[in-house]
Design a protein around this motif. Structure first.
Motif, PDB file in Angstrom:
ATOM      1  N   THR A   2       0.703  -1.158   0.021  1.00 51.58           N
ATOM      2  CA  THR A   2      -0.064   0.053   0.037  1.00 51.58           C
ATOM      3  C   THR A   2       0.701   1.357   0.184  1.00 51.58           C
ATOM      4  O   THR A   2       1.565   1.588   1.010  1.00 51.58           O
ATOM      5  N   HIS A   3       0.673   2.085  -0.860  1.00 45.81           N
ATOM      6  CA  HIS A   3       1.730   3.237  -1.013  1.00 45.81           C
ATOM      7  C   HIS A   3       0.678   4.401  -1.031  1.00 45.81           C
ATOM      8  O   HIS A   3      -0.460   4.460  -1.329  1.00 45.81           O
ATOM      9  N   CYS A   4       1.245   5.591  -0.524  1.00 41.50           N
ATOM     10  CA  CYS A   4       0.483   6.769  -0.300  1.00 41.50           C
ATOM     11  C   CYS A   4       1.170   8.012  -1.011  1.00 41.50           C
ATOM     12  O   CYS A   4       2.273   8.013  -1.023  1.00 41.50           O
ATOM     13  N   ILE A   5       0.276   8.696  -1.909  1.00 45.49           N
ATOM     14  CA  ILE A   5       0.884   9.830  -2.512  1.00 45.49           C
ATOM     15  C   ILE A   5       0.277  11.129  -1.913  1.00 45.49           C
ATOM     16  O   ILE A   5      -0.886  11.272  -1.936  1.00 45.49           O
ATOM     17  N   LEU A   6       0.938  12.271  -1.598  1.00 44.64           N
ATOM     18  CA  LEU A   6       0.744  13.491  -0.960  1.00 44.64           C
ATOM     19  C   LEU A   6       1.368  14.452  -1.646  1.00 44.64           C
ATOM     20  O   LEU A   6       2.362  14.525  -2.286  1.00 44.64           O
ATOM     21  N   GLU A   7       0.494  15.629  -1.926  1.00 47.35           N
ATOM     22  CA  GLU A   7       1.037  16.868  -2.376  1.00 47.35           C
ATOM     23  C   GLU A   7       1.794  17.714  -1.162  1.00 47.35           C
ATOM     24  O   GLU A   7       1.254  17.543  -0.098  1.00 47.35           O
ATOM     25  N   SER A   8       2.754  18.151  -1.451  1.00 44.91           N
ATOM     26  CA  SER A   8       3.498  18.871  -0.109  1.00 44.91           C
ATOM     27  C   SER A   8       2.913  20.110   0.027  1.00 44.91           C
ATOM     28  O   SER A   8       2.760  20.754  -0.885  1.00 44.91           O
ATOM     29  N   SER A   9       2.711  20.321   1.171  1.00 50.80           N
ATOM     30  CA  SER A   9       1.977  21.727   1.905  1.00 50.80           C
ATOM     31  C   SER A   9       2.341  21.568   3.355  1.00 50.80           C
ATOM     32  O   SER A   9       2.239  20.537   3.822  1.00 50.80           O
ATOM     33  N   PRO A  10       2.745  22.553   3.629  1.00 43.57           N
ATOM     34  CA  PRO A  10       3.069  22.888   5.356  1.00 43.57           C
ATOM     35  C   PRO A  10       1.760  23.033   6.085  1.00 43.57           C
ATOM     36  O   PRO A  10       0.882  23.226   5.637  1.00 43.57           O
ATOM     37  N   ASN A  11       2.066  22.852   7.347  1.00 42.89           N
ATOM     38  CA  ASN A  11       0.810  23.208   8.325  1.00 42.89           C
ATOM     39  C   ASN A  11      -0.230  22.326   8.089  1.00 42.89           C
ATOM     40  O   ASN A  11      -1.314  22.862   8.161  1.00 42.89           O
ATOM     41  N   ASP A  12      -0.096  21.185   7.795  1.00 43.31           N
ATOM     42  CA  ASP A  12      -1.264  20.221   7.598  1.00 43.31           C
ATOM     43  C   ASP A  12      -0.937  19.085   8.503  1.00 43.31           C
ATOM     44  O   ASP A  12      -0.354  17.967   8.291  1.00 43.31           O
ATOM     45  N   GLU A  13      -2.047  19.123   9.551  1.00 46.61           N
ATOM     46  CA  GLU A  13      -1.487  17.953  10.542  1.00 46.61           C
ATOM     47  C   GLU A  13      -2.072  16.489  10.090  1.00 46.61           C
ATOM     48  O   GLU A  13      -1.432  15.417  10.586  1.00 46.61           O
ATOM     49  N   TYR A  14      -2.792  16.505   9.430  1.00 44.30           N
ATOM     50  CA  TYR A  14      -3.241  15.109   8.772  1.00 44.30           C
ATOM     51  C   TYR A  14      -2.080  14.587   7.817  1.00 44.30           C
ATOM     52  O   TYR A  14      -1.734  13.498   8.226  1.00 44.30           O
ATOM     53  N   LYS A  15      -1.770  15.480   7.065  1.00 45.32           N
ATOM     54  CA  LYS A  15      -0.498  14.616   6.257  1.00 45.32           C
ATOM     55  C   LYS A  15       0.674  14.617   7.010  1.00 45.32           C
ATOM     56  O   LYS A  15       1.540  13.390   6.812  1.00 45.32           O
ATOM     57  N   ASN A  16       0.966  15.500   7.906  1.00 44.53           N
ATOM     58  CA  ASN A  16       2.205  15.226   9.148  1.00 44.53           C
ATOM     59  C   ASN A  16       2.067  13.966   9.626  1.00 44.53           C
ATOM     60  O   ASN A  16       3.178  13.080   9.776  1.00 44.53           O
ATOM     61  N   SER A  17       0.950  13.697   9.976  1.00 45.29           N
ATOM     62  CA  SER A  17       0.698  12.459  10.897  1.00 45.29           C
ATOM     63  C   SER A  17       0.815  11.308  10.009  1.00 45.29           C
ATOM     64  O   SER A  17       1.461  10.069  10.420  1.00 45.29           O
ATOM     65  N   LEU A  18       0.343  11.270   8.663  1.00 41.11           N
ATOM     66  CA  LEU A  18       0.601  10.245   7.647  1.00 41.11           C
ATOM     67  C   LEU A  18       1.863   9.998   7.454  1.00 41.11           C
ATOM     68  O   LEU A  18       2.384   8.870   7.188  1.00 41.11           O
TER      69      LEU A  18
END
Length: 241
Positions: A86-102
């Motif tokens: 299982t792979h995850c693709i994120l767009e880079s953006s600061p100050n996002d607690e959801y993305k940071n936790s993932l």
């Protein structure tokens, strides 16, 4: 073929779209990507190898929202998929607690952070899997996949790749050597291959190519490319014309 569904934890509700064959054992999860952009990106993709998942909304159900509820929901989703990878693709953006936790979690085999998520970025990501044969992916291919996925995060150090493969750096290094390869040479080769693919698209700026390959400075990328190809990236593009 696609369907939408949702999953609730105590304080959060995840809204999800799934595309592709549920019998496949490999999945890519996109997180909080615009739905129209999501379908635009995947419309030309072959879904013979991957199931594609979009978590397009995280709805907070109470003021007591805890990030643990979000991660529990994501873990439930991944476990329910019954995937091998299982792979995850994120767009880079600061100050996002959801993305940071993932990004800091160990839920995925790999996480790719993209400065700009577009067709080229996705094609480059999926290219690593295109040569999968019936016998499965061998160990060095798996290492190359993780190197490819970590390039845009900066220098793909052995310790970083080992963590994504859930191995210790010592074990990973030993297994690579047992296959007759060296980690640094694998990184060099993967960067070279990816640079050639990116430079073919004239709409991609050289600075963005350097960033995607994990270089913090454009000059470092230029020096490395000259060592690979005997010319600068700019000259290489001229030759392509």
């Amino acid at each position: 073929m696609f369907h939408t569904f949702s999953h609730c934890e105590k304080n959060i509700k995840l809204h999800i779209i799934e595309v592709g064959n549920k019998d496949l054992k490999h999945a890519v999860i996109f997180f909080r990507l615009d739905v129209d952009q999501f379908f635009s990106l995947i419309k030309n993709l072959s879904l013979d190898y991957f199931r594609i998942i979009l978590v397009y909304r995280c709805e907070t159900l109470s003021q007591d929202f805890l990030i643990n509820d979000f991660l529990k929901g994501m873990k439930y989703l991944i476990d329910s998929l019954e995937m091998e990878d299982t792979h995850c693709i994120l767009e880079s953006s600061p100050n996002d607690e959801y993305k940071n936790s993932l990004y800091s979690s160990d839920l995925f085999n790999a996480i790719t952070v993209c400065k700009k998520l577009d067709d080229l970025c996705l094609d480059t990501f999926l290219a690593s899997y295109a040569q999968k044969n019936k016998g499965g992916i061998d160990f060095i291919e798996k290492v190359n996949i993780q190197i490819n996925n970590t390039l845009s995060e900066g220098e793909p150090y052995l310790i970083k790749v080992a963590k994504k493969m859930r191995l210790t750096p010592r074990v990973l290094s030993k297994r690579i050597r047992s296959e007759g390869e060296e980690f640094k040479l694998l990184v060099k080769q993967k960067r070279h291959e990816k640079a050639l693919a990116l430079l073919k698209n004239e709409d991609v700026r050289l600075s963005d190519v350097a960033y995607t390959l994990g270089y913090t400075e454009h000059s470092a990328f230029t020096r490395a490319f000259k060592n690979w190809a005997g010319c600068s990236p700019c000259q290489f593009r001229k030759y392509l014309k």
